[in-house]
Design a protein around this motif. Structure first.
Motif, PDB file in Angstrom:
ATOM      1  N   ALA A 250      -6.888   2.504  -5.043  1.00  0.00           N
ATOM      2  CA  ALA A 250      -5.778   2.261  -4.131  1.00  0.00           C
ATOM      3  C   ALA A 250      -5.605   0.770  -3.852  1.00  0.00           C
ATOM      4  CB  ALA A 250      -5.994   3.034  -2.828  1.00  0.00           C
ATOM      5  N   THR A 251      -6.705   0.060  -3.564  1.00  0.00           N
ATOM      6  CA  THR A 251      -6.589  -1.375  -3.275  1.00  0.00           C
ATOM      7  C   THR A 251      -6.258  -2.166  -4.540  1.00  0.00           C
ATOM      8  OG1 THR A 251      -8.983  -1.694  -3.571  1.00  0.00           O
ATOM      9  CG2 THR A 251      -8.189  -1.185  -1.356  1.00  0.00           C
ATOM     10  N   TRP A 252      -6.748  -1.704  -5.700  1.00  0.00           N
ATOM     11  CA  TRP A 252      -6.384  -2.348  -6.966  1.00  0.00           C
ATOM     12  C   TRP A 252      -4.875  -2.275  -7.173  1.00  0.00           C
ATOM     13  CZ3 TRP A 252      -8.923  -4.694 -11.197  1.00  0.00           C
ATOM     14  CH2 TRP A 252      -8.171  -4.793 -12.363  1.00  0.00           C
ATOM     15  N   LEU A 253      -4.312  -1.079  -6.976  1.00  0.00           N
ATOM     16  CA  LEU A 253      -2.867  -0.909  -7.128  1.00  0.00           C
ATOM     17  C   LEU A 253      -2.109  -1.758  -6.113  1.00  0.00           C
ATOM     18  CD1 LEU A 253      -0.317   0.513  -8.165  1.00  0.00           C
ATOM     19  CD2 LEU A 253      -0.824   2.389  -6.609  1.00  0.00           C
ATOM     20  N   TYR A 254      -2.588  -1.801  -4.886  1.00  0.00           N
ATOM     21  CA  TYR A 254      -1.939  -2.589  -3.838  1.00  0.00           C
ATOM     22  C   TYR A 254      -1.898  -4.068  -4.225  1.00  0.00           C
ATOM     23  CZ  TYR A 254      -1.187  -4.667   0.784  1.00  0.00           C
ATOM     24  OH  TYR A 254      -0.698  -5.402   1.833  1.00  0.00           O
ATOM     25  N   ALA A 255      -3.008  -4.574  -4.735  1.00  0.00           N
ATOM     26  CA  ALA A 255      -3.068  -5.988  -5.131  1.00  0.00           C
ATOM     27  C   ALA A 255      -2.141  -6.275  -6.312  1.00  0.00           C
ATOM     28  CB  ALA A 255      -4.507  -6.366  -5.470  1.00  0.00           C
ATOM     29  N   GLU A 256      -2.118  -5.389  -7.298  1.00  0.00           N
ATOM     30  CA  GLU A 256      -1.263  -5.613  -8.460  1.00  0.00           C
ATOM     31  C   GLU A 256       0.211  -5.546  -8.076  1.00  0.00           C
ATOM     32  OE1 GLU A 256      -2.301  -6.655 -11.204  1.00  0.00           O
ATOM     33  OE2 GLU A 256      -4.449  -6.319 -10.933  1.00  0.00           O
ATOM     34  N   ALA A 257       0.569  -4.619  -7.195  1.00  0.00           N
ATOM     35  CA  ALA A 257       1.963  -4.522  -6.752  1.00  0.00           C
ATOM     36  C   ALA A 257       2.364  -5.748  -5.944  1.00  0.00           C
ATOM     37  CB  ALA A 257       2.158  -3.255  -5.924  1.00  0.00           C
ATOM     38  N   ALA A 258       1.435  -6.267  -5.115  1.00  0.00           N
ATOM     39  CA  ALA A 258       1.732  -7.476  -4.350  1.00  0.00           C
ATOM     40  C   ALA A 258       1.980  -8.668  -5.266  1.00  0.00           C
ATOM     41  CB  ALA A 258       0.581  -7.778  -3.387  1.00  0.00           C
ATOM     42  N   ARG A 259       1.299  -8.693  -6.423  1.00  0.00           N
ATOM     43  CA  ARG A 259       1.501  -9.780  -7.388  1.00  0.00           C
ATOM     44  C   ARG A 259       2.683  -9.518  -8.321  1.00  0.00           C
ATOM     45  NH1 ARG A 259      -4.387  -9.935  -7.394  1.00  0.00           N
ATOM     46  NH2 ARG A 259      -4.433  -8.355  -9.034  1.00  0.00           N
ATOM     47  N   GLY A 260       3.224  -8.296  -8.284  1.00  0.00           N
ATOM     48  CA  GLY A 260       4.339  -7.962  -9.149  1.00  0.00           C
ATOM     49  C   GLY A 260       3.954  -7.600 -10.562  1.00  0.00           C
ATOM     50  N   THR A 261       2.666  -7.398 -10.825  1.00  0.00           N
ATOM     51  CA  THR A 261       2.195  -7.017 -12.164  1.00  0.00           C
ATOM     52  C   THR A 261       2.109  -5.500 -12.243  1.00  0.00           C
ATOM     53  OG1 THR A 261      -0.069  -7.359 -11.375  1.00  0.00           O
ATOM     54  CG2 THR A 261       0.959  -9.163 -12.583  1.00  0.00           C
ATOM     55  N   TYR A 262       3.250  -4.868 -12.453  1.00  0.00           N
ATOM     56  CA  TYR A 262       3.329  -3.412 -12.380  1.00  0.00           C
ATOM     57  C   TYR A 262       2.580  -2.728 -13.511  1.00  0.00           C
ATOM     58  CZ  TYR A 262       6.936  -4.403  -8.939  1.00  0.00           C
ATOM     59  OH  TYR A 262       7.590  -4.859  -7.836  1.00  0.00           O
ATOM     60  N   GLU A 263       2.541  -3.354 -14.699  1.00  0.00           N
ATOM     61  CA  GLU A 263       1.848  -2.717 -15.811  1.00  0.00           C
ATOM     62  C   GLU A 263       0.357  -2.590 -15.528  1.00  0.00           C
ATOM     63  OE1 GLU A 263       3.614  -5.437 -16.008  1.00  0.00           O
ATOM     64  OE2 GLU A 263       5.422  -4.980 -17.153  1.00  0.00           O
ATOM     65  N   GLU A 264      -0.223  -3.581 -14.859  1.00  0.00           N
ATOM     66  CA  GLU A 264      -1.650  -3.543 -14.549  1.00  0.00           C
ATOM     67  C   GLU A 264      -1.977  -2.418 -13.574  1.00  0.00           C
ATOM     68  OE1 GLU A 264      -4.147  -5.310 -15.675  1.00  0.00           O
ATOM     69  OE2 GLU A 264      -3.058  -6.728 -16.939  1.00  0.00           O
ATOM     70  N   GLY A 265      -1.085  -2.190 -12.597  1.00  0.00           N
ATOM     71  CA  GLY A 265      -1.356  -1.179 -11.586  1.00  0.00           C
ATOM     72  C   GLY A 265      -1.002   0.226 -11.997  1.00  0.00           C
ATOM     73  N   ALA A 266      -0.247   0.391 -13.092  1.00  0.00           N
ATOM     74  CA  ALA A 266       0.219   1.727 -13.477  1.00  0.00           C
ATOM     75  C   ALA A 266      -0.933   2.643 -13.858  1.00  0.00           C
ATOM     76  CB  ALA A 266       1.202   1.611 -14.642  1.00  0.00           C
ATOM     77  N   VAL A 267      -1.958   2.118 -14.523  1.00  0.00           N
ATOM     78  CA  VAL A 267      -3.087   2.959 -14.937  1.00  0.00           C
ATOM     79  C   VAL A 267      -3.824   3.493 -13.715  1.00  0.00           C
ATOM     80  CG1 VAL A 267      -5.224   3.023 -16.263  1.00  0.00           C
ATOM     81  CG2 VAL A 267      -3.307   1.631 -17.066  1.00  0.00           C
ATOM     82  N   ALA A 268      -4.079   2.608 -12.726  1.00  0.00           N
ATOM     83  CA  ALA A 268      -4.741   3.049 -11.499  1.00  0.00           C
ATOM     84  C   ALA A 268      -3.893   4.064 -10.753  1.00  0.00           C
ATOM     85  CB  ALA A 268      -5.035   1.846 -10.602  1.00  0.00           C
ATOM     86  N   ALA A 269      -2.588   3.826 -10.692  1.00  0.00           N
ATOM     87  CA  ALA A 269      -1.695   4.763 -10.006  1.00  0.00           C
ATOM     88  C   ALA A 269      -1.682   6.115 -10.689  1.00  0.00           C
ATOM     89  CB  ALA A 269      -0.283   4.183  -9.949  1.00  0.00           C
ATOM     90  N   LEU A 270      -1.673   6.120 -12.018  1.00  0.00           N
ATOM     91  CA  LEU A 270      -1.659   7.389 -12.750  1.00  0.00           C
ATOM     92  C   LEU A 270      -2.951   8.167 -12.513  1.00  0.00           C
ATOM     93  CD1 LEU A 270      -0.095   9.179 -14.717  1.00  0.00           C
ATOM     94  CD2 LEU A 270      -1.193   7.946 -16.600  1.00  0.00           C
ATOM     95  N   ALA A 271      -4.079   7.468 -12.430  1.00  0.00           N
ATOM     96  CA  ALA A 271      -5.355   8.146 -12.158  1.00  0.00           C
ATOM     97  C   ALA A 271      -5.334   8.811 -10.780  1.00  0.00           C
ATOM     98  CB  ALA A 271      -6.504   7.143 -12.245  1.00  0.00           C
ATOM     99  N   ILE A 272      -4.758   8.134  -9.787  1.00  0.00           N
ATOM    100  CA  ILE A 272      -4.669   8.709  -8.442  1.00  0.00           C
ATOM    101  C   ILE A 272      -3.755   9.930  -8.456  1.00  0.00           C
ATOM    102  CG2 ILE A 272      -3.920   8.280  -6.070  1.00  0.00           C
ATOM    103  CD1 ILE A 272      -4.691   5.365  -6.460  1.00  0.00           C
TER     104      ILE A 272
END
Length: 550
Positions: A507-529
């Motif tokens: 959750a915090t990984w996705l939050y940090a990636e979204a705050a930086r605007g790097t959506y591709e990086e956070g998509a894997v974590a979001a999909l796992a959740i």
């Protein structure tokens, strides 16, 4: 006489456990009140003038908007799949639960990219309409209060759908048929008969959805809406002002109390007086264009709340994995941290829930005193406290406990705040109501005669629990553990405030990636959740199917 003495001992032990657990749940709120009282008055004057009016206004408008969307979507879809029969109805009945698998901040994360002016949806619309540039045509900006209402409403409506459909399934067909024989149309039957009977269920579902709205921090912050929750987080993280954060948190708790009172008000006249088996309503069969319209209308919330965000996450995850070739070690570390904390919190929470439920059963049989009842009730109130408020209230006692432990153990670091122990404690307090309620319901289905027979055969209270109750409680324990595990994986506000340094969860990984605007990086974590969140939804869908069948 011996059994009575053993029961009294069991009651005192259960009461002691209930008091300790209730004290831990109430402790954060008491600490908040103390810090808010001792904080500088100038802080409150500044908050009252510059922070609270806007945050309170946004929060109230957000609650009103989300409540309206959830009430319309949840109640309408529940009536549609209960009162009408059309092709695809069976699939739609459980598919309407799927948005529960996606946390609100993940849907906001997905839609920020999907609805970007040069994103896929707006680009496709401009192509269809013959426009060449975003300057010629663009949809309203999602980063707004209206955007937050849209995102939260289409994710949280299943709370209303669950409770309201359960009520519709138990309504007697004779009442609806009597209204029809008196000349009422189907719309009038719904508005004047079915809807008034379902008001308590709608109130319960809306209160749950609005409590989740208050707890949200990721979606609101991503979409630029300054709510009370966001104000608490920014006040602590940017200004390190615990007193001001506590004052805002108390204002938020007042809203929580108002929602709970609203739910109680909705159920104040709820009574069950049927003495015979009711005949459920028979759905009206639709054909042709009306059937297609019902399928499209019922499927729209599923598409907007689950299908589009999940398809986006799958697409971005595939693109990321094709580009990099493997999952990064940091993301794998976040996954390991998430599983470790979730498993630890699940074990602790289910154990405390079992103690509470066992205490309630023991004390119900041995005493009618007010104190035991109050302890059992208070220990289950953690779910009503938003994660941000809970974390702010836990910070001072955890820091004090670290100082005491450091002096006793001659340790210079932070044992609790420097490890995941603080997170595990916060999760246990936050989600204790889930196993407490589930296990209590399971215990109520176990006949007292089984326990009495075990005791007459010479078994102690503890061995009776181990050999009689626990085997029969396996379904309730498993369901409670699953729900707690998934909720801890998705929890964001408390994790942001209480995690140790350099400790990331999904959750915090996705939050940090979204705050930086790097959506591709956070998509894997979001999909796992999201994939993990599908487990309790499948369980709920099976429960709903069982109710509909019976």
């Amino acid at each position: 006489m011996l059994l009575r003495m053993m029961d009294a001992g069991r009651g005192r032990f259960a009461l002691a456990g209930a008091i300790i657990i209730a004290a831990l749940v109430v402790l954060p709120v008491a600490v908040l009140a103390a810090h808010a009282w001792m904080a500088d008055v100038e802080h409150w004057a500044h908050l009252a003038q510059f922070v609270l009016p806007q945050a309170l206004r946004n929060t109230v408008l957000l609650l009103l908007g989300v409540g309206l969307v959830c009430a319309v979507l949840g109640t309408g879809s529940a009536w549609l799949v209960t009162a009408y029969d059309f092709p695809g109805r069976g699939v739609l009945a459980w598919a309407l639960l799927l948005p529960l698998a996606v946390p609100t901040y993940i849907v906001a994360f997905a839609y920020l990219d999907l609805l970007h002016p040069i994103g896929p949806i707006q680009t496709a619309l401009r192509t269809l309409l013959g426009y060449d540039s975003p300057r010629q045509f663009r949809l309203p900006d999602l980063r707004s209060l209206q955007g937050a209402i849209f995102v939260l409403g289409f994710v949280l409506y299943p709370y209303v759908y669950l409770t309201t459909r359960a009520m519709f399934l138990t309504q007697s067909a004779s009442l609806l048929e009597a209204a029809r024989t008196l000349g009422a149309s189907r719309l009038q039957v719904f508005r004047e008969v079915a809807l008034p009977l379902a008001r308590p269920a709608i109130a319960v579902g809306m209160s749950l959805a609005l409590l989740e709205t208050l707890n949200d921090i990721g979606a609101s912050e991503f979409l630029g809406v300054q709510t009370l929750t966001v104000s608490i987080y920014t006040t602590w993280t940017t200004r390190s002002d615990l007193g001001a954060a506590a004052q805002i948190a108390l204002s938020m708790l007042a809203l929580v109390l108002a929602l709970i009172l609203l739910e109680r008000h909705g159920r104040r006249r709820q009574r069950f007086a049927n003495t015979q088996r009711m005949r459920p309503m028979q759905p009206h069969r639709l054909h042709g264009l009306p059937a297609a319209g019902a399928l499209v209308l019922g499927g729209l919330p599923v598409v907007l709340g689950f299908v589009l965000p999940t398809a986006y996450l799958i697409n971005e995850s595939v693109k990321r994995l094709n580009l990099v070739g493997s999952i990064s070690s940091a993301l794998l570390q976040a996954l390991g941290n998430t599983v470790l904390v979730a498993v630890s919190a699940t074990v602790l929470t289910v154990a405390c829930g079992l103690m509470l439920a066992w205490a309630g059963r023991s004390l119900r049989e041995s005493t009618r005193r007010l104190l035991p009842r109050a302890c059992v009730r208070m220990a289950s109130l953690g779910y009503a406290v938003p994660g941000t408020v809970l974390a702010i209230g836990l910070l001072p006692p955890l820091l004090w406990a670290d100082r005491v432990l450091g002096q006793v153990l001659q340790y210079s670091g932070l044992l609790l705040m420097g490890s995941s122990a603080a997170l595990v404690l916060a999760y246990a307090i936050r989600f204790l109501a889930i196993p407490a309620g589930g296990i209590e319901a399971g215990l109520l289905r176990i006949p007292p005669s089984l326990e009495q027979a075990s005791r007459l055969l010479g078994e102690s209270s503890g061995r009776t629990l181990w050999r009689v109750h626990l085997p029969l409680l396996k379904p309730a324990l498993a369901a409670s553990a699953l729900l707690v595990f998934v909720d801890t994986m998705k929890e964001l506000p408390a994790t942001l405030l209480l995690r140790p340094l350099n400790f990331e969860t999904l959750a915090t990984w996705l939050y940090a990636e979204a705050a930086r605007g790097t959506y591709e990086e956070g998509a894997v974590a979001a999909l796992a959740i999201v994939l993990t969140g599908l487990l309790p939804v499948i369980l709920l869908a099976r429960t709903q199917a069982s109710r509909g069948h019976h």
